[in-house]
Motif scaffolding. Sequence first.
Motif, PDB file in Angstrom:
ATOM      1  N   GLY A 103       0.800  -1.222   0.000  1.00  0.00           N
ATOM      2  CA  GLY A 103       0.000   0.000   0.000  1.00  0.00           C
ATOM      3  C   GLY A 103       0.830   1.267   0.000  1.00  0.00           C
ATOM      4  N   GLU A 104       0.179   2.348  -0.389  1.00  0.00           N
ATOM      5  CA  GLU A 104       0.823   3.659  -0.447  1.00  0.00           C
ATOM      6  C   GLU A 104       1.407   4.015   0.918  1.00  0.00           C
ATOM      7  OE1 GLU A 104      -0.321   8.285  -1.504  1.00  0.00           O
ATOM      8  OE2 GLU A 104      -1.489   6.658  -2.411  1.00  0.00           O
ATOM      9  N   PRO A 112      -1.968   0.583   3.335  1.00  0.00           N
ATOM     10  CA  PRO A 112      -1.225   1.850   3.276  1.00  0.00           C
ATOM     11  C   PRO A 112      -0.748   2.274   4.664  1.00  0.00           C
ATOM     12  CG  PRO A 112      -3.278   2.034   2.048  1.00  0.00           C
ATOM     13  CD  PRO A 112      -3.320   0.719   2.772  1.00  0.00           C
TER      14      PRO A 112
END
Length: 172
Positions: free
Chosen positions: A109-110, A128
Motif C-alpha cells: 500500500g501507499e 497503506p
Amino acid sequence: MIYPFKEKSPNIHNTVFIADHAVVTGDVTIGEDTTVWFNTVIRGDVAPTIIGKRCSIQDLSCLHQSPNNPLIIEDEVTIGHQVTLHSCVIRKRALIGMGSIILDGAEIGEGAFIGAGSLVPPGKKIPPNTLAMGRPAKVVREITLEDRKDMDRIIREYVEKGQYYKSLQQNK
C-alpha cells in the motif's frame, strides 16, 4: 547495459541514472529522476515492468515477472539493497527494506514500509501507511511521522545522488 528483448526495448526517461553493471532489458519503462544502482537487474522479458518517477532501485536488486502479470512500481518508491520483486505492485512512497522478497500478486500500500529481510507471499496485501515485517510479513504498526520523515529523506537523497552520478557519466 540496456538491451532490447525481441521487439521490446526499454523506455527510460533521460533524467534516469543507471549505474555501471546494472542491466535493463525488454518491456521496461522508467520515469524521471529514478535511480538504478550497481549490479541491479530489471528484466521485462516476460511481462512489462513499469517504474515511476523519483524511485530508487538499489544495488543488487532483481525485478522480474510471470506471464501476463506485470511488475508495477509507482512514484517515489524506495527499493532497498538486494530486494527481489516479482509481478507485484508497489504503491506510491512505499519503502521496501533491504533483502526483502515481494512475490506475485502482492500489493504494498501507499506509504507502507516493509522491514528488512521480509517475505511478502503471493497475493498478500499490505495496507497503506503501515510497517510490516517478518517471514511471512505481518503488519506490526502504523507508520509514524518520524518514519515518514526518514522515508522522505531517503527519496530526496537518492534523487540527489543519482543526479551527481549521472553528471559524472556525462562528463566521461
